[in-house]
Write a protein that holds these residues in place. Structure first.
Motif, PDB file in Angstrom:
ATOM      1  N   VAL A 129       0.894  -1.377  -0.106  1.00 31.93           N
ATOM      2  CA  VAL A 129       0.041   0.037   0.007  1.00 31.93           C
ATOM      3  C   VAL A 129       0.840   1.081  -0.130  1.00 31.93           C
ATOM      4  N   ILE A 130       0.333   2.250  -0.583  1.00 30.87           N
ATOM      5  CA  ILE A 130       1.125   3.379  -0.953  1.00 30.87           C
ATOM      6  C   ILE A 130       0.473   4.499  -0.146  1.00 30.87           C
ATOM      7  N   VAL A 131       1.045   5.223   0.960  1.00 27.46           N
ATOM      8  CA  VAL A 131       0.545   6.146   1.831  1.00 27.46           C
ATOM      9  C   VAL A 131       1.054   7.569   1.450  1.00 27.46           C
ATOM     10  N   GLU A 132       0.297   8.369   1.205  1.00 30.32           N
ATOM     11  CA  GLU A 132       0.792   9.983   0.885  1.00 30.32           C
ATOM     12  C   GLU A 132       0.014  10.616   1.950  1.00 30.32           C
ATOM     13  N   ILE A 133       0.975  11.418   2.860  1.00 36.22           N
ATOM     14  CA  ILE A 133       0.588  12.451   3.734  1.00 36.22           C
ATOM     15  C   ILE A 133       1.248  13.566   3.341  1.00 36.22           C
ATOM     16  N   VAL A 134       0.437  14.723   2.812  1.00 37.69           N
ATOM     17  CA  VAL A 134       0.777  15.817   1.986  1.00 37.69           C
ATOM     18  C   VAL A 134       0.282  17.078   2.203  1.00 37.69           C
ATOM     19  N   GLY A 135       0.897  18.099   2.075  1.00 38.79           N
ATOM     20  CA  GLY A 135       0.419  19.522   2.177  1.00 38.79           C
ATOM     21  C   GLY A 135      -0.264  20.090   0.904  1.00 38.79           C
ATOM     22  N   GLY A 136      -1.363  20.044   0.676  1.00 35.19           N
ATOM     23  CA  GLY A 136      -1.991  20.565  -0.607  1.00 35.19           C
ATOM     24  C   GLY A 136      -1.842  19.965  -1.691  1.00 35.19           C
ATOM     25  N   LEU A 137      -2.083  20.288  -2.979  1.00 32.65           N
ATOM     26  CA  LEU A 137      -1.981  19.881  -4.212  1.00 32.65           C
ATOM     27  C   LEU A 137      -0.396  20.004  -4.577  1.00 32.65           C
ATOM     28  N   CYS A 138       0.096  20.834  -3.779  1.00 34.02           N
ATOM     29  CA  CYS A 138       1.764  20.706  -4.163  1.00 34.02           C
ATOM     30  C   CYS A 138       2.630  19.283  -3.886  1.00 34.02           C
ATOM     31  N   ASP A 139       1.752  18.585  -3.000  1.00 37.98           N
ATOM     32  CA  ASP A 139       2.398  17.372  -2.202  1.00 37.98           C
ATOM     33  C   ASP A 139       3.526  17.819  -1.412  1.00 37.98           C
ATOM     34  N   LYS A 140       3.457  18.991  -0.474  1.00 40.92           N
ATOM     35  CA  LYS A 140       4.611  19.246   0.435  1.00 40.92           C
ATOM     36  C   LYS A 140       4.596  18.448   1.647  1.00 40.92           C
ATOM     37  N   ARG A 141       5.692  18.197   2.063  1.00 40.28           N
ATOM     38  CA  ARG A 141       6.040  17.472   3.135  1.00 40.28           C
ATOM     39  C   ARG A 141       5.460  18.150   4.529  1.00 40.28           C
ATOM     40  N   LEU A 142       4.959  17.460   5.309  1.00 42.29           N
ATOM     41  CA  LEU A 142       4.305  18.071   6.456  1.00 42.29           C
ATOM     42  C   LEU A 142       5.213  17.742   7.750  1.00 42.29           C
ATOM     43  N   GLY A 143       5.728  16.666   7.833  1.00 45.00           N
ATOM     44  CA  GLY A 143       6.228  16.181   9.072  1.00 45.00           C
ATOM     45  C   GLY A 143       6.606  14.475   9.075  1.00 45.00           C
ATOM     46  N   SER A 144       6.952  14.224  10.391  1.00 42.05           N
ATOM     47  CA  SER A 144       7.269  12.817  10.473  1.00 42.05           C
ATOM     48  C   SER A 144       5.770  12.334  10.946  1.00 42.05           C
ATOM     49  N   SER A 145       5.218  11.304  10.405  1.00 31.90           N
ATOM     50  CA  SER A 145       3.798  10.738  10.780  1.00 31.90           C
ATOM     51  C   SER A 145       3.969   9.291  11.231  1.00 31.90           C
ATOM     52  N   THR A 146       2.819   9.210  12.050  1.00 30.80           N
ATOM     53  CA  THR A 146       2.768   7.751  12.494  1.00 30.80           C
ATOM     54  C   THR A 146       1.307   7.281  11.931  1.00 30.80           C
ATOM     55  N   VAL A 147       1.444   6.341  11.030  1.00 30.76           N
ATOM     56  CA  VAL A 147       0.397   5.595  10.313  1.00 30.76           C
ATOM     57  C   VAL A 147       0.005   4.432  11.081  1.00 30.76           C
ATOM     58  N   HIS A 148      -1.359   4.406  11.212  1.00 29.37           N
ATOM     59  CA  HIS A 148      -2.162   3.220  11.674  1.00 29.37           C
ATOM     60  C   HIS A 148      -2.836   2.443  10.410  1.00 29.37           C
ATOM     61  N   MET A 149      -2.685   1.034  10.730  1.00 30.42           N
ATOM     62  CA  MET A 149      -3.170   0.185   9.600  1.00 30.42           C
ATOM     63  C   MET A 149      -4.062  -0.914  10.574  1.00 30.42           C
ATOM     64  N   LYS A 150      -5.364  -1.182  10.001  1.00 30.04           N
ATOM     65  CA  LYS A 150      -6.169  -2.177  10.795  1.00 30.04           C
ATOM     66  C   LYS A 150      -7.066  -2.952   9.620  1.00 30.04           C
ATOM     67  N   ILE A 151      -6.923  -4.208   9.835  1.00 26.59           N
ATOM     68  CA  ILE A 151      -8.093  -4.766   8.933  1.00 26.59           C
ATOM     69  C   ILE A 151      -9.396  -4.686   9.274  1.00 26.59           C
ATOM     70  N   VAL A 152     -10.224  -4.293   8.395  1.00 24.17           N
ATOM     71  CA  VAL A 152     -11.558  -3.878   8.862  1.00 24.17           C
ATOM     72  C   VAL A 152     -12.407  -5.168   9.402  1.00 24.17           C
ATOM     73  N   GLY A 153     -12.955  -4.874  10.626  1.00 23.77           N
ATOM     74  CA  GLY A 153     -13.572  -5.949  11.509  1.00 23.77           C
ATOM     75  C   GLY A 153     -12.704  -7.022  12.065  1.00 23.77           C
ATOM     76  N   CYS A 154     -11.492  -6.703  11.981  1.00 25.50           N
ATOM     77  CA  CYS A 154     -10.516  -7.755  12.712  1.00 25.50           C
ATOM     78  C   CYS A 154      -9.551  -7.075  13.513  1.00 25.50           C
ATOM     79  N   ASP A 155      -9.324  -7.376  14.859  1.00 25.03           N
ATOM     80  CA  ASP A 155      -8.145  -6.731  15.507  1.00 25.03           C
ATOM     81  C   ASP A 155      -6.880  -7.364  15.343  1.00 25.03           C
ATOM     82  N   TRP A 156      -6.246  -6.532  14.657  1.00 26.56           N
ATOM     83  CA  TRP A 156      -5.023  -7.342  13.831  1.00 26.56           C
ATOM     84  C   TRP A 156      -3.970  -7.697  14.977  1.00 26.56           C
ATOM     85  N   ASN A 157      -4.204  -6.836  16.348  1.00 29.27           N
ATOM     86  CA  ASN A 157      -3.342  -7.153  17.421  1.00 29.27           C
ATOM     87  C   ASN A 157      -3.426  -8.829  17.818  1.00 29.27           C
TER      88      ASN A 157
END
Length: 414
Positions: A48-76
């Motif tokens: 999966v490709i995750v973009e976390i950007v500022g505006g349509l310029c695709d500006k870098r915002l900072g260091s991000s923490t991304v959380h992913m989870k299977i829908v309807g399933c507690d992955w942990n």
């Protein structure tokens, strides 16, 4: 009993293996008893490709923490070596590819975002994790099928960079390579991409040609209806305005000067017209002399929407702006002698406005018998009373010479 060599599970072409708790073995014989503990686990992986950007310029915002989870399933809670229990990732750039992700329906969100000093960027964090956290759902169940289709196309076409010296075949090869590259890009952007975009606050910057403002001792709020800027232009003069639009993403640091194509600029122009007596006659006289110049005075007086344009260099947009030509009309003779142009960005979910105040300088004629220059005359001589109670002074044989000057106002744009 029956012998079971394998179990054929069909689900989007995924691979399944027995779970660690399962007692299933190839060749097992089914006899009387309980067989409810033969579980299988879907171990199909995708990216999966995750973009976390500022505006349509695709500006870098900072260091991000991304959380992913299977829908309807507690992955942990999945105790299986085939599935990683890790559900959070740190993403430092605006775009990152995450491999080895379960090929299922996933809920993805940005849990936190930090600046270079490891401090939370509060206003962006609030956008992603406010009262209702922003969650993107992506379906990766068929992502690998798309990859396999592209791989088969590459193998069948077998594109090569070796030229045979035959123009038609070389051209076909180039088209094949371009087509496969387009397919890959569309797959990434369509089935594998999750985008989190923070636009920020839309701002307008205004400038005009011919501005003669030379003072700063005025109050926009108190004297000019809370206008955002004040400008001074001569009577009956053409001028070019420029409105630049940009988003403030992080104040003083990150800005984006690309806006959505759906946005337009609404202009309401009151600089060319006025409510003073005789304007209709003035405009009619203008129209008899020059139709185009008269149209400039009335341009956008009832409001008009203008497309916002960008500079485009090799497909990269920048500098969102509107440039339009207008003309000043007659001065406003009522305090504070200002005329106004109002601007508003329309077509979005929020409203951004700008108000420009104009003072038009120059002569203003109210018509014959209603206008005159000051002073109306100059003293010819001063006759003084000499000292003494009985003294007096007289002057005889007075000859007066009068010089009469006439002038008229111009109704032609400069």
């Amino acid at each position: 009993g029956s012998r079971v060599d394998y179990v054929d599970l069909t689900y989007h072409g995924h691979e399944f293996i027995p779970s660690p708790e399962s007692t299933f073995e190839s060749g097992m014989v089914i006899e009387e008893g309980y067989y409810g503990d033969n579980d299988f686990v879907d171990v199909e992986k995708a990216r999966v490709i995750v973009e976390i950007v500022g505006g349509l310029c695709d500006k870098r915002l900072g260091s991000s923490t991304v959380h992913m989870k299977i829908v309807g399933c507690d992955w942990n809670k999945v105790e299986n070596p085939q599935l990683s229990p890790l559900v959070t990732f740190t993403q430092s750039g605006p775009r990152q590819i995450h491999n080895g992700i379960p090929a299922h329906l996933l809920d993805i969100q940005v849990l936190d975002i930090l600046d270079s000093d490891s401090k939370r960027i509060e206003h962006i964090y609030s956008f992603f994790q406010g009262d209702q956290p922003l969650v993107r759902t992506i379906d990766l169940r068929d992502a690998n099928a798309a990859d396999e289709a592209i791989e088969e196309a590459e193998e069948s076409e077998n594109p090569t960079n070796v030229s045979k010296g035959i123009f038609k075949e070389d051209e076909l090869e180039d088209d094949t390579v371009d087509s496969l590259a387009t397919m890959k890009e569309e797959e990434e952007n369509g089935t594998e991409l999750v985008r989190f975009q923070y636009d920020g606050r839309l701002m307008l910057e205004f400038e005009t040609t011919g501005d003669e403002l030379a003072c700063s001792s005025y109050s926009l709020q108190d004297e000019y209806e809370g206008a955002d800027s004040l400008h001074v232009l001569p009577y009956m003069t053409g001028f070019m305005i420029t409105l630049k639009a940009k988003y403030e993403i992080i104040a003083g640091e990150v800005y984006c000067d690309v806006v959505d194509d759906n946005l337009k600029l609404l202009i309401r122009n009151g600089v060319g017209i006025d409510e003073n007596e005789g304007f209709d006659e003035f405009l009619a006289e203008m129209r008899e002399k020059n139709e185009a110049e008269a149209d400039l005075l009335e341009k956008c007086q009832d409001g008009c929407e203008i497309d916002i344009t960008h500079n485009d260099v090799n497909g990269t947009k920048s500098n969102a702006n509107v440039m339009e030509f207008f003309a000043t009309g007659r001065p406003n003779i009522a305090y504070p002698y200002a005329k106004y142009m109002d601007f508003e960005i329309v077509g979005g979910t929020t409203s951004t406005t700008y108000k420009a105040a104009f003072v038009v300088t120059g002569y203003y004629s109210k018509g014959p018998g209603k206008s005159f220059a000051l002073p109306t005359h100059k003293p010819i001589m001063v006759l003084r009373d000499p000292p003494g109670g009985l003294s007096y002074a007289t002057y005889e044989n007075v000859k007066t010479t009068i010089e009469l000057e006439t002038s008229s106002t111009s109704t032609t744009l400069h």
